[in-house]
Design an enzyme around this catalytic site. Structure first.
Site, PDB file in Angstrom:
ATOM      1  N   LYS A  49       0.812  -1.218   0.000  1.00  0.00           N
ATOM      2  CA  LYS A  49       0.000   0.000   0.000  1.00  0.00           C
ATOM      3  C   LYS A  49       0.848   1.272   0.000  1.00  0.00           C
ATOM      4  CE  LYS A  49      -3.308  -2.955   0.449  1.00  0.00           C
ATOM      5  NZ  LYS A  49      -3.998  -3.470  -0.751  1.00  0.00           N
ATOM      6  N   TYR A 263     -12.338 -14.208   3.641  1.00  0.00           N
ATOM      7  CA  TYR A 263     -11.273 -13.233   3.897  1.00  0.00           C
ATOM      8  C   TYR A 263     -10.827 -13.293   5.357  1.00  0.00           C
ATOM      9  CZ  TYR A 263      -9.013  -8.743   4.680  1.00  0.00           C
ATOM     10  OH  TYR A 263      -8.120  -7.762   5.042  1.00  0.00           O
ATOM     11  N   TYR A 289      -3.082 -12.482   3.409  1.00  0.00           N
ATOM     12  CA  TYR A 289      -2.741 -12.187   2.014  1.00  0.00           C
ATOM     13  C   TYR A 289      -1.636 -13.094   1.480  1.00  0.00           C
ATOM     14  CZ  TYR A 289      -5.602  -7.995   2.457  1.00  0.00           C
ATOM     15  OH  TYR A 289      -6.646  -7.144   2.630  1.00  0.00           O
TER      16      TYR A 289
END
Length: 330
Positions: A49, A263, A289
């Site tokens: 990010k 998730y 992730y």
């Protein structure tokens, strides 16, 4: 003047990040495995990010914002990096964080990323699963405006056309490193969530007329839903780099086989992948992730979808800070 010189931008990222060979895991899997260390981007412990936030904060400053609002799960890596970027550049930071059903809970609400969010001084809004976090964020923006603040809303994962420019640039880095090190990669693998990293890489490679296949191992949603998300953002990103209308048929590869129950919920294959990388390479992955991305890559090797001897590049998008929230898993 390049596109990257024209867009508003701040400096946050240690770049270029290195590409490292993983000899012991390569031997274990029967391939030549390399890792792009985007866990080493610097900001708040690093992660993908940071590249996106350089452009997103640049846009926020150009609009005169004094507050950043973003959203994610309780253990969002994006929220951590946004909070750190806000601290560095003097923005107020409002995080809208949604609970995730099915995750381990012993350390989930007080350790890992959320502990760091608090250290960076972010104001945290915890919402229940199922709440429309984006709607909540825009309501918060309206409330802040009444108090004299101008807020800039950053979408989930920083995944907008502007944010994806960080990974258009990363694609250029990969091509430069590939050329300088005389390595030709056969396939690229990454964990794909909010789509900005995969879309940005694809846009960058297309702009450079590179046909390296990019395999997105889904961390949420099924293959088709994720493919549609990546494809839509890829079209927006191509428009921003001056390639509007460029065909993308067959470019987007996503695989939802490794999501598990959802998730943020780990699987036995994810735990195995994390342990293998830690014990063979001293590399830390995370359960949300990169663990799922690596689990997919390992299964591709074992099932023959990656053939022995291929040169494979794995993008480490960060997230090891979240390990501390999943302590009971290990």
């Amino acid at each position: 003047m390049s596109l990257f010189d024209q867009l508003p931008r701040v400096s946050l990222c240690h770049q270029p990040t290195p590409i490292e060979y993983m000899p012991r895991l390569s031997k274990h899997l029967g391939i030549n495995l390399y890792i792009k260390r985007d866990d080493c981007t610097g900001l708040a412990g690093g992660g993908n990010k940071t590249r996106k936030l350089e452009f997103l904060l640049g846009e926020a400053r150009s609009q005169g914002a004094d507050t950043l609002i973003t959203l994610g799960g309780i253990q969002s890596n994006h929220a951590r990096q946004t909070a750190a970027a806000a601290a560095k550049y003097g923005f107020n930071c409002e995080l809208v964080l949604e609970d995730v059903e099915g995750t381990v809970k012993q350390d989930y609400y007080a350790n890992g990323n959320i502990l760091l969010d608090q250290l960076f001084g972010a104001n945290i809004h915890r919402v229940n699963e199922g709440v429309d976090c984006l709607d909540y964020a825009y309501q918060l923006k309206t409330e802040l405006a009444k108090k004299g603040h101008k807020a800039f809303v950053i979408p989930l994962g920083g995944s907008s056309a502007i944010g994806s420019m960080g990974y258009v640039q990363c694609a250029n880095e990969i091509l430069d490193e590939s050329q300088s090190n005389k390595i030709s990669f056969d396939k690229l693998f990454l964990a794909t969530g909010s789509a900005g990293t995969q879309a940005g890489l694809l846009a960058g490679f297309k702009a450079a007329d590179c046909k390296l296949p990019v395999y997105g191992m889904c961390v949420s949603q099924d293959s088709q839903t994720k493919s549609e998300l990546v494809t839509a953002l890829l079209a927006e990103s191509l428009k921003l780099v001056g390639l509007e209308g460029t065909g993308t048929q067959g470019d987007v590869i996503t695989d939802g086989a490794y999501v598990g129950e959802g998730y943020g919920i780990h699987t036995p294959a994810v735990v195995e992948a994390i342990n293998l990388c830690a014990q063979l390479e001293g590399i830390l992955l995370d359960p949300v992730y990169t663990g799922k991305g690596m689990a997919g890559l390992i299964d591709y090797c074992r099932s023959g979808k990656i053939t022995p001897g291929e040169n494979i590049l794995f993008i480490h998008t960060g997230g090891s800070q979240g390990l501390f929230a999943y302590r009971e898993t290990f």
